[in-house]
Enzyme design. Sequence first.
Site, PDB file in Angstrom:
ATOM      1  CG  MET A  47      31.423  43.375  46.126  1.00  0.00           C
ATOM      2  SD  MET A  47      31.487  43.221  47.920  1.00  0.00           S
ATOM      3  CE  MET A  47      33.212  43.476  48.218  1.00  0.00           C
ATOM      4  CG  HIS A  54      36.734  44.460  38.784  1.00  0.00           C
ATOM      5  ND1 HIS A  54      37.469  45.308  39.572  1.00  0.00           N
ATOM      6  CD2 HIS A  54      36.104  43.612  39.635  1.00  0.00           C
ATOM      7  CE1 HIS A  54      37.288  44.996  40.849  1.00  0.00           C
ATOM      8  NE2 HIS A  54      36.468  43.965  40.918  1.00  0.00           N
ATOM      9  CD  GLN A 175      43.029  31.802  37.608  1.00  0.00           C
ATOM     10  OE1 GLN A 175      44.193  32.178  37.544  1.00  0.00           O
ATOM     11  NE2 GLN A 175      42.517  30.954  36.742  1.00  0.00           N
ATOM     12  CE  LYS A 176      44.229  40.863  45.041  1.00  0.00           C
ATOM     13  NZ  LYS A 176      43.013  40.895  45.873  1.00  0.00           N
ATOM     14  CG  ASP A 177      39.069  37.731  45.707  1.00  0.00           C
ATOM     15  OD1 ASP A 177      39.750  38.100  46.671  1.00  0.00           O
ATOM     16  OD2 ASP A 177      38.529  38.536  44.926  1.00  0.00           O
TER      17      ASP A 177
HETATM   18  O1  PAF Z   1      34.663  39.226  44.666  1.00  0.00           O
HETATM   19  C1  PAF Z   1      33.787  40.091  44.877  1.00  0.00           C
HETATM   20  O2  PAF Z   1      33.858  41.220  44.399  1.00  0.00           O
HETATM   21  C2  PAF Z   1      32.600  39.730  45.764  1.00  0.00           C
HETATM   22  O3  PAF Z   1      32.973  38.867  46.785  1.00  0.00           O
HETATM   23  C3  PAF Z   1      31.410  39.170  44.967  1.00  0.00           C
HETATM   24  C4  PAF Z   1      31.775  37.870  44.277  1.00  0.00           C
HETATM   25  C5  PAF Z   1      30.952  40.173  43.941  1.00  0.00           C
HETATM   26  C6  PAF Z   1      30.258  38.868  45.914  1.00  0.00           C
HETATM   27  O4  PAF Z   1      29.847  40.014  46.583  1.00  0.00           O
END
Ligand code: PAF
Length: 325
Positions: A47, A54, A175-177
Amino acid sequence: MTTPEPAVVTTRDQLAARSLPLLQRAAAGGRRLSVPSLPSLGLVPTMGALHEGHEALAAAAAAENDVVVATIFVNPLQFGDTADLERYPRTLDADVELLGRCGVDLVFAPPYEEVYPQGPPLVSISSGALGDKLEGASRPGHFDGALTVVAKLLHLCAPASTVHGPTAYRAYFGQKDAQQLALVRRMAADLNFDATIVGVPIVRSDDGLALSSRNRFLDTAERQAALTLSSALHTLSRQAAANEPLQVDEVADLVQAHPLVELDYLEVVNSHTLEPLGVNCRHTPFTGHALAMIAAKVGPVRLIDNMELSGGHDGATWEHGGATG
Ligand code: PAF
């Protein structure tokens, strides 16, 4: 002879105008990326507001694939709160530059209308019971929205098979999410997505804070307070490694005692199903593997973190185990 398009476009205007056409130009037969003899494609959905976490996703994708596509789309479907959606940081130019440095070949940053041409979709993905708990309990509908856009992005960016056979397709998630990762894996398995879902380890700052796009909203005192989350997880991880019972409640009390921290949950769960391990890990020596998950509001910012727990001597695994009490 025409000059080839740059693989990564570098200004906001170019991206806005050219993202979907670029994706489509690379396509054969509609919306599928097809590069002859392309053996593998890595997808990094984001996002934006990118950070070193990232970078790790993009680097992992670049190391394992011939072509890497990153997406930047702030998905309204996964925000319950309009204020939160509006506050979400947008740093497109810096993001594109970072992705270029990390070996991403193509950035797909579509406007809302390209992703949802008919507005919010009538038919969408339901994250079921796995999406209702933990983060889902505080953010109803969040995972339905996240899975719906992930499903769409997986389709939009999917490579076509080539004469050499099917192109390997991998999609990378942090893996944080942990709950999102578990759900994406489950969606891919349940709905036969033709992509391998790859989890990439959490990136932390030197003092242990898990990197997050939301950290930029913490002031100095809040940032210091946020360290209670990772230190709670480290405490449990040390107890697990020493095969001690896990002092989950005591650790939770310590977190909660911080005046700037409002604990939502601290749970020890099976890392695949995210089912709580019950009370046994708290009263008997910990063995096997599990995942400790934490969420808290620090000042105005909701943060999440998690850590894998590994017993020193791998015996019975609580994650498969049924013992309670
Ligand atoms: O983890 C994220 O940044 C978002 O939930 C994703 C996977 C890009 C979906 O919008």
